[in-house]
Design a protein around this motif. Structure first.
Motif, PDB file in Angstrom:
ATOM      1  N   PHE A 168      17.099   7.700  -3.807  1.00 28.97           N
ATOM      2  CA  PHE A 168      17.158   6.279  -3.484  1.00 28.97           C
ATOM      3  C   PHE A 168      18.554   5.885  -3.004  1.00 28.97           C
ATOM      4  O   PHE A 168      18.692   5.057  -2.092  1.00 28.97           O
TER       5      PHE A 168
ATOM      6  N   PHE B 213      10.339   4.870   1.567  1.00 24.64           N
ATOM      7  CA  PHE B 213       9.788   5.485   0.365  1.00 24.64           C
ATOM      8  C   PHE B 213       8.339   5.926   0.583  1.00 24.64           C
ATOM      9  O   PHE B 213       7.894   6.891  -0.040  1.00 24.64           O
TER      10      PHE B 213
ATOM     11  N   THR C  92      11.647   8.649  -9.532  1.00 19.98           N
ATOM     12  CA  THR C  92      12.111   7.267  -9.396  1.00 19.98           C
ATOM     13  C   THR C  92      13.127   6.932 -10.482  1.00 19.98           C
ATOM     14  O   THR C  92      14.149   6.285 -10.220  1.00 19.98           O
TER      15      THR C  92
ATOM     16  N   LEU D 154      14.040  -1.489  -5.231  1.00 15.13           N
ATOM     17  CA  LEU D 154      13.485  -0.438  -6.083  1.00 15.13           C
ATOM     18  C   LEU D 154      12.355  -0.939  -6.983  1.00 15.13           C
ATOM     19  O   LEU D 154      11.509  -0.141  -7.398  1.00 15.13           O
TER      20      LEU D 154
ATOM     21  N   VAL E 154       8.918  -0.196  -5.629  1.00 15.91           N
ATOM     22  CA  VAL E 154       8.757   1.265  -5.622  1.00 15.91           C
ATOM     23  C   VAL E 154       8.458   1.763  -7.031  1.00 15.91           C
ATOM     24  O   VAL E 154       7.576   2.619  -7.236  1.00 15.91           O
ATOM     25  N   ALA E 155       9.175   1.223  -8.025  1.00 20.75           N
ATOM     26  CA  ALA E 155       8.932   1.619  -9.420  1.00 20.75           C
ATOM     27  C   ALA E 155       7.538   1.213  -9.872  1.00 20.75           C
ATOM     28  O   ALA E 155       6.852   1.964 -10.586  1.00 20.75           O
TER      29      ALA E 155
ATOM     30  N   SER F 129       5.108   3.576  -8.376  1.00 21.56           N
ATOM     31  CA  SER F 129       5.248   4.884  -9.024  1.00 21.56           C
ATOM     32  C   SER F 129       4.585   4.891 -10.390  1.00 21.56           C
ATOM     33  O   SER F 129       4.055   5.914 -10.832  1.00 21.56           O
TER      34      SER F 129
END
Length: 460
Positions: free
Chosen positions: A162, A219, A231, A419, A422-423, A426
């Motif tokens: 990242f 991503f 992540t 992020l 994205v988290a 994930s």
């Protein structure tokens, strides 16, 4: 990096004497050929992005100024204005490809290929690539400074951290996506036209697609981009990079501060006009504060200029609180930790008491806090950008250390904002396997090689 290299080169061509002389000596039709085969593609791409910016900033101005509420038949006008973006960003740009494939393979095959590309998220990739070309082409026109970028020939299915993605795409995509996202949120909160859910979606769906593409594309197309453990490791690596306190000769891959100074290299080589234009462009971030403060409940509908001037007290207090916390951390955090916590507790108690008094004796509402954040965070970012332009005058003063500290805080805020989705993806089950299937063909997805990549250990 390859797109940046080529786009910057095209920007230098626009500034060159060669294009100037060709433009004066060739007839119109030959000049069209020169335009299309050299800088035209990048110029047209920049116009598309600038059109989106103009549309969103224009709608925001109409909403915050109250002009939009006095316009008749707003819903029809809003939906009609948005159709150009649906055509411009989507179907119209794909039309030449569909026609060419129809001539070569047949119409049904061409339509099927087009649908397959959409399922493989080709539009997301193209929209992100469009942002890369626009950023570096426009920046080179403003400041010059095109340079060679070593792209390398690395293994294409290697997971990128990242922190590396943030270094590459922060200024060209992430910050711009957050800016457009804030515009869309503020517009939704303060526009009567946006109160209807369908109308708001119809007006802004293509703009939201642009925001999501610019934030998530690195991503989505990053192998193991939605792997939960990777992540978590990437976030730790990002925080270590952000707070790394190295020396002067530390590489940008290890230190945020070195990277931050390298990102300002184009401002050092630009002339007076380039710096003035940069400051003028940065002034747009102050409009958030100017427009939103008049919508706060505490103003009581007062439209005086004194309201805007008094709102700057908020910025002074916010910077003062940050300086106080930083001073306490430097003085007490290492040895006398209890005093550092007491300073933090005192600041929090004073802030809470102040908010309670405002809610009790004024027309202040709790939602005004959220609106204030949307107003004053862009203002702080605009001040940092202008301070970067004025770096030769500020670097030798005590103000510069505060600018660097606030810039680090903003990059932390931007990084967490990018992020967070994205988290979330994930953490949700199924997205990792879905991403693997989209990125790679079936044989490679099932093979041993991709399994080794997905189960790789944490890098040192």
């Amino acid at each position: 990096m390859f797109e940046a290299k080529v786009a910057s080169g095209s920007g230098e061509q626009v500034l060159s004497r060669d294009v100037y002389r060709l433009g004066h000596r060739l007839d119109f039709f030959r000049m069209l050929s020169v335009f299309y085969s050299t800088v035209g593609f990048y110029f047209n791409t920049m116009l598309v992005v600038l059109t989106v910016y103009s549309f969103l900033w224009g709608r925001l101005f109409l909403a915050l100024s109250g002009v939009e509420n006095g316009t008749s038949n707003n819903k029809a006008v809003g939906v009609m204005l948005n159709q150009q973006f649906i055509i411009q960003l989507g179907l119209f740009t794909a039309l030449p490809m569909i026609v060419e494939n129809s001539l070569e393979q047949g119409f049904l095959t061409a339509v099927w290929d087009f649908l397959t590309m959409q399922l493989q998220l080709a539009s997301v990739f193209y929209t992100f690539s469009m942002g890369t070309r626009t950023h570096f082409f426009g920046r080179t026109i403003l400041h010059g400074g095109a340079k060679y970028r070593a792209t390398g020939r690395g293994f294409v299915v290697q997971h990128k951290s990242f922190a590396e993605n943030y270094r590459l795409y922060s200024r060209s995509h992430f910050v711009k996506a957050i800016e457009l996202g804030i515009i869309l949120v503020v517009y939704a909160a303060h526009s009567d036209v946006a109160r209807g859910t369908f109308v708001y979606i119809a007006m802004t769906i293509s703009s939201w697609f642009l925001v999501v593409s610019w934030m998530l594309a690195p991503f989505i197309f990053n192998p193991s981009g939605f792997d939960w453990l990777k992540t978590v490791y990437d976030f730790d690596d990002f925080m270590n990079w952000l707070w790394y306190s190295g020396g002067v000769f530390t590489k940008a891959e290890l230190s945020w501060e070195t990277w931050w100074y390298e990102e300002q290299d184009h401002l050092r080589t630009t002339g007076l006009w380039g710096k003035l234009l940069e400051i003028i462009l940065d002034l747009r971030f102050f409009f958030f504060q100017y427009g939103v403060v008049y919508q706060l409940g505490i103003t009581g509908g007062n439209k005086s200029i004194a309201v805007y001037l008094l709102s700057w007290i908020y910025m002074v207090v916010a910077v003062g609180i940050y300086i106080t916390i930083a001073w306490a951390q430097n003085k007490y955090a290492a040895k006398e930790h209890i005093y550092y916590r007491l300073v933090q507790l005192s600041v929090i108690m004073v802030m809470v008491l102040f908010i309670v008094l405002l809610m009790e004796f004024t027309k202040f509402k709790f939602l005004d806090i959220v609106s204030s954040l949307l107003a004053f965070i862009p203002t702080g970012w605009g001040i940092i950008l202008i301070a970067q332009v004025l770096r030769p005058f500020l670097q030798t003063t005590v103000v510069w250390d505060t600018v660097v500290s606030l810039a680090r805080l903003y990059d932390l805020l931007f990084g967490v904002t990018v992020l967070a989705p994205v988290a979330l993806l994930s953490w949700l089950p199924g997205f990792q396997s879905m991403q693997t299937r989209i990125l790679f063909n079936e044989a490679f997805s099932r093979g041993l090689q991709i399994s080794r990549i997905l189960t790789g250990k944490k890098s040192n």
